[in-house]
Design a protein around this motif. Structure first.
Motif, PDB file in Angstrom:
ATOM      1  N   GLY A 495       0.819  -1.211   0.000  1.00 48.35           N
ATOM      2  CA  GLY A 495       0.000   0.000   0.000  1.00 48.35           C
ATOM      3  C   GLY A 495       0.855   1.265   0.000  1.00 48.35           C
ATOM      4  N   ARG A 496       0.391   2.292  -0.698  1.00 48.26           N
ATOM      5  CA  ARG A 496       1.135   3.554  -0.792  1.00 48.26           C
ATOM      6  C   ARG A 496       0.306   4.720  -0.284  1.00 48.26           C
ATOM      7  NH1 ARG A 496       4.244   3.010  -6.694  1.00 48.26           N
ATOM      8  NH2 ARG A 496       5.350   1.060  -6.178  1.00 48.26           N
ATOM      9  N   ALA A 499      -0.817  10.294   4.339  1.00 45.51           N
ATOM     10  CA  ALA A 499      -1.620  10.872   5.420  1.00 45.51           C
ATOM     11  C   ALA A 499      -2.783  11.682   4.863  1.00 45.51           C
ATOM     12  CB  ALA A 499      -0.731  11.736   6.311  1.00 45.51           C
ATOM     13  N   ASP A 500      -2.525  12.414   3.793  1.00 44.39           N
ATOM     14  CA  ASP A 500      -3.607  13.192   3.169  1.00 44.39           C
ATOM     15  C   ASP A 500      -4.715  12.285   2.657  1.00 44.39           C
ATOM     16  OD1 ASP A 500      -2.323  15.561   3.680  1.00 44.39           O
ATOM     17  OD2 ASP A 500      -1.444  15.747   1.670  1.00 44.39           O
ATOM     18  N   ASP A 501      -4.331  11.134   2.105  1.00 46.44           N
ATOM     19  CA  ASP A 501      -5.340  10.179   1.630  1.00 46.44           C
ATOM     20  C   ASP A 501      -6.235   9.710   2.770  1.00 46.44           C
ATOM     21  OD1 ASP A 501      -2.971   8.531  -0.606  1.00 46.44           O
ATOM     22  OD2 ASP A 501      -4.277  10.269  -0.934  1.00 46.44           O
ATOM     23  N   VAL A 502      -5.617   9.403   3.908  1.00 42.26           N
ATOM     24  CA  VAL A 502      -6.376   8.919   5.063  1.00 42.26           C
ATOM     25  C   VAL A 502      -7.325   9.989   5.570  1.00 42.26           C
ATOM     26  CG1 VAL A 502      -6.211   8.104   7.447  1.00 42.26           C
ATOM     27  CG2 VAL A 502      -4.579   7.286   5.739  1.00 42.26           C
ATOM     28  N   GLN A 503      -6.813  11.203   5.705  1.00 42.18           N
ATOM     29  CA  GLN A 503      -7.645  12.290   6.218  1.00 42.18           C
ATOM     30  C   GLN A 503      -8.812  12.584   5.279  1.00 42.18           C
ATOM     31  OE1 GLN A 503      -4.211  14.954   6.732  1.00 42.18           O
ATOM     32  NE2 GLN A 503      -4.812  15.206   8.870  1.00 42.18           N
ATOM     33  N   VAL A 519      -2.159  11.822  11.353  1.00 41.95           N
ATOM     34  CA  VAL A 519      -2.001  10.421  10.929  1.00 41.95           C
ATOM     35  C   VAL A 519      -0.555  10.000  11.141  1.00 41.95           C
ATOM     36  CG1 VAL A 519      -2.113   8.786   9.016  1.00 41.95           C
ATOM     37  CG2 VAL A 519      -3.839  10.593   9.220  1.00 41.95           C
ATOM     38  N   GLU A 520      -0.374   8.840  11.709  1.00 37.98           N
ATOM     39  CA  GLU A 520       0.960   8.255  11.848  1.00 37.98           C
ATOM     40  C   GLU A 520       0.911   6.827  11.340  1.00 37.98           C
ATOM     41  OE1 GLU A 520       2.803   8.629  15.666  1.00 37.98           O
ATOM     42  OE2 GLU A 520       4.234   7.012  15.288  1.00 37.98           O
ATOM     43  N   PHE A 521       1.806   6.490  10.427  1.00 34.15           N
ATOM     44  CA  PHE A 521       1.861   5.124   9.906  1.00 34.15           C
ATOM     45  C   PHE A 521       2.757   4.276  10.803  1.00 34.15           C
ATOM     46  CE2 PHE A 521      -0.619   5.589   6.192  1.00 34.15           C
ATOM     47  CZ  PHE A 521      -0.429   6.896   5.730  1.00 34.15           C
ATOM     48  N   VAL A 522       2.278   3.093  11.148  1.00 38.56           N
ATOM     49  CA  VAL A 522       2.998   2.194  12.047  1.00 38.56           C
ATOM     50  C   VAL A 522       3.027   0.790  11.445  1.00 38.56           C
ATOM     51  CG1 VAL A 522       2.453   3.499  14.144  1.00 38.56           C
ATOM     52  CG2 VAL A 522       0.865   1.729  13.337  1.00 38.56           C
ATOM     53  N   ASP A 523       3.949  -0.013  11.936  1.00 36.61           N
ATOM     54  CA  ASP A 523       4.053  -1.399  11.460  1.00 36.61           C
ATOM     55  C   ASP A 523       2.971  -2.291  12.049  1.00 36.61           C
ATOM     56  OD1 ASP A 523       7.668  -1.194  11.558  1.00 36.61           O
ATOM     57  OD2 ASP A 523       6.279  -0.826   9.890  1.00 36.61           O
TER      58      ASP A 523
END
Length: 541
Positions: A495-496, A499-503, A519-523
């Motif tokens: 997945g690419r 944060a803007d996409d999520v919001q 938004v914070e991406f985590v493992d």
């Protein structure tokens, strides 16, 4: 306990007290051991009770009962019985079941310790519970020894099921061949188990559950979730957790099912067990359901034997239920609700009620009543004659509700009302048919400009995105609005997402005050063994 059928002054039924739509079930005044094993007949003795998932070794019900009696005799010979506490610190292995029930058979109270506990955490529970002995396995021995040493427990009081130098093994204990003792106690008041729970707030506390509590909850749960001797159930939910203890272990034994034990969750191994053993019932927490629904490894596997999947221990969204259903097209997918303080089940979607949304936690189980209370005003919220109620904190009363917290009168008073109603700390709604929906934890609500935002709602929405494998939401301080929602997101493989996409994804589908602002991406999202999101860890980041 209040009478839920009582009327109001003008003759109307009091809708502020909500009763289970199912008739009460009869709860016998017997110990858990007698309830589960006394009725074994000749046809049951050769049924397979337990299969060790990794090795395939099987234990019949006749063999299990004999081992339970032998364990009871062994610990009684060591001077342990009514009034004593023994800690059980083990992953899911067949020996766990024999030792757990053997200790109860001897009149001992069992405090189960999380298999992932550190030495410090083991010591805290040993000290708090007053445990006189500790039963563990060699794989967990470092933490067990550290904990035992910290409280001054002798090496001879640390039993290692599979053996370790300097400690007695289960084989050595049973070699004495001591008969099971004759014990007498009142199942209404004698403590069977002491699981530890944080309750609605604070540090973990010993939850005092009697034999009657556990017997009652097996029967209450079975009313909506009937199992049969033909059912095969992978046992990956930890037995040390009350969900795995009551619904999985005790519920399966009561109905003479076969349990296939798995010491930890590994998706490939879990899928192998489901296929190889033709599993019929999957009792899971949401992380497992999520893996079944979204992980590529689950695609194309033969899961056709599964007739039922029930999720509990954490919120389970309707969208996730639908995704699981696509992987298990022949299975009924539903969820339940509870907490350690209720042994644990208070609500289940009945298997035969297809009219109830799988996004709800279902109906009150038999013998239970509930109230909803506005957390801001303390006013009662009535069950509506039609539609859905306003949200309120859920309070429950019934024979499965705990005695109280061990040696903590203040926490007990804060949680248990004088009339027996237990504060759950969860915000729920109820509809005219008696179906409850969890909005969120009272203490986890995000306050944004005076509005309340439920993390569970945003998490459920985020999980509908095809490029999001998992997600968690917390409130973070904001000088202008009080708090803003922050999302921790695990991307699907390859997945690419930005944060803007999520919001933008969330903003398109919620009211403005519910927008995800950070938004914070985590493992991975940190979760307990029961599948609950560890928001404290996320807040500490």
């Amino acid at each position: 306990m209040p009478d839920p059928s009582a009327g109001t002054a003008d003759g109307r039924t009091d809708r502020s007290v909500i009763r289970s739509p199912h008739p009460d079930v009869e709860i016998p005044d017997v110990s858990l051991d007698e309830f589960l094993f006394a009725s074994l007949d000749d046809a049951d003795l050769d049924r397979v009770a337990l299969v060790d998932g990794p090795s395939g070794a099987a234990t019949t019900y006749g063999e299990l009962r004999a081992r339970v009696d032998a364990v009871a005799g062994a610990f009684a010979a060591r001077g342990l019985g009514v009034g004593d506490v023994v800690a059980l610190h083990s992953p899911n292995v067949p020996a766990f079941v024999a030792v757990f029930h053997g200790l109860l058979r001897a009149g001992v109270t069992v405090t189960t310790i999380n298999a992932l506990a550190s030495g410090r955490e083991v010591a805290k529970q040993l000290e708090s519970s007053g445990a006189r002995a500790l039963v563990t396995v060699s794989a967990l021995l470092t933490a067990a020894e550290d904990g035992a040493d910290a409280v001054g427990m002798a090496p001879g009081d640390v039993v290692v099921l599979d053996g370790a130098d300097g400690h007695p093994s289960l084989t050595e204990l049973l070699a004495g061949g001591h008969p099971a003792p004759d014990v007498a106690f009142d199942p209404r008041t004698h403590l069977a188990v002491l699981p530890y729970s944080s309750g609605t707030t604070g540090l973990p506390k010993g939850v005092m559950l009697t034999h009657r509590n556990l017997v009652a909850n097996v029967l209450q749960t079975q009313a909506y979730l009937p199992l049969t001797p033909d059912d095969v159930i992978p046992a990956v939910l930890p037995f040390f957790h009350i969900y795995g203890m009551t619904v999985l272990m005790n519920g399966a034994i009561y109905q003479r099912c076969s349990l296939v034990t798995l010491p930890r969750f590994d998706l490939a191994e879990y899928l192998r067990v489901v296929e190889q053993h033709r599993a019929t019932v999957l009792l899971v927490a949401p992380p497992i359901a999520l893996a079944l629904a979204k992980h590529p490894a689950a695609a194309g596997r033969d899961l056709s034997s599964v007739r039922l999947l029930m999720s509990g221990a954490a919120p389970f969204d309707e969208h996730l239920a639908e995704a699981v259903g696509r992987r298990l097209p022949d299975a009924r997918v539903l969820q339940g609700y509870g907490m350690s303080e209720m042994s644990p089940v208070s609500h289940v979607v009945p298997v035969d009620r297809t009219d109830i949304s799988s996004g709800t936690v279902g109906l009150l189980v038999p013998n239970m009543i509930a109230r909803l209370v506005d957390p801001a005003t303390g006013e009662a919220i009535a069950q509506p004659d039609e539609g859905v109620s306003a949200p309120g904190e859920l309070l429950c009363a019934g024979p499965n509700v705990m005695v109280g917290y061990l040696a903590d009168e203040q926490a007990t008073r804060d949680t248990l009302e004088p009339d027996g109603f237990l504060h759950t700390g969860d915000i729920v709604t109820v509809d005219a048919d008696g179906a409850f929906t969890v909005v969120d934890r009272l203490k986890e609500l995000i306050k944004h400009k005076g509005y309340q935002v439920a993390p569970a709602e945003l998490e459920a929405l985020l999980l509908t995105h095809p490029q999001i494998a998992d997600a968690a939401v917390i409130g973070v301080p904001d000088p202008e609005s009080g708090e803003v929602p922050k999302a921790f997101v695990v991307r699907t493989e390859g997945g690419r997402l930005t944060a803007d996409d999520v919001q933008a994804f969330v903003a398109d589908q919620v009211a403005p005050y519910k927008k995800v602002r950070v938004v914070e991406f985590v493992d991975a999202v940190p979760k307990s063994a029961a599948g609950k999101i560890l928001r404290k860890e996320l807040r500490a980041r």
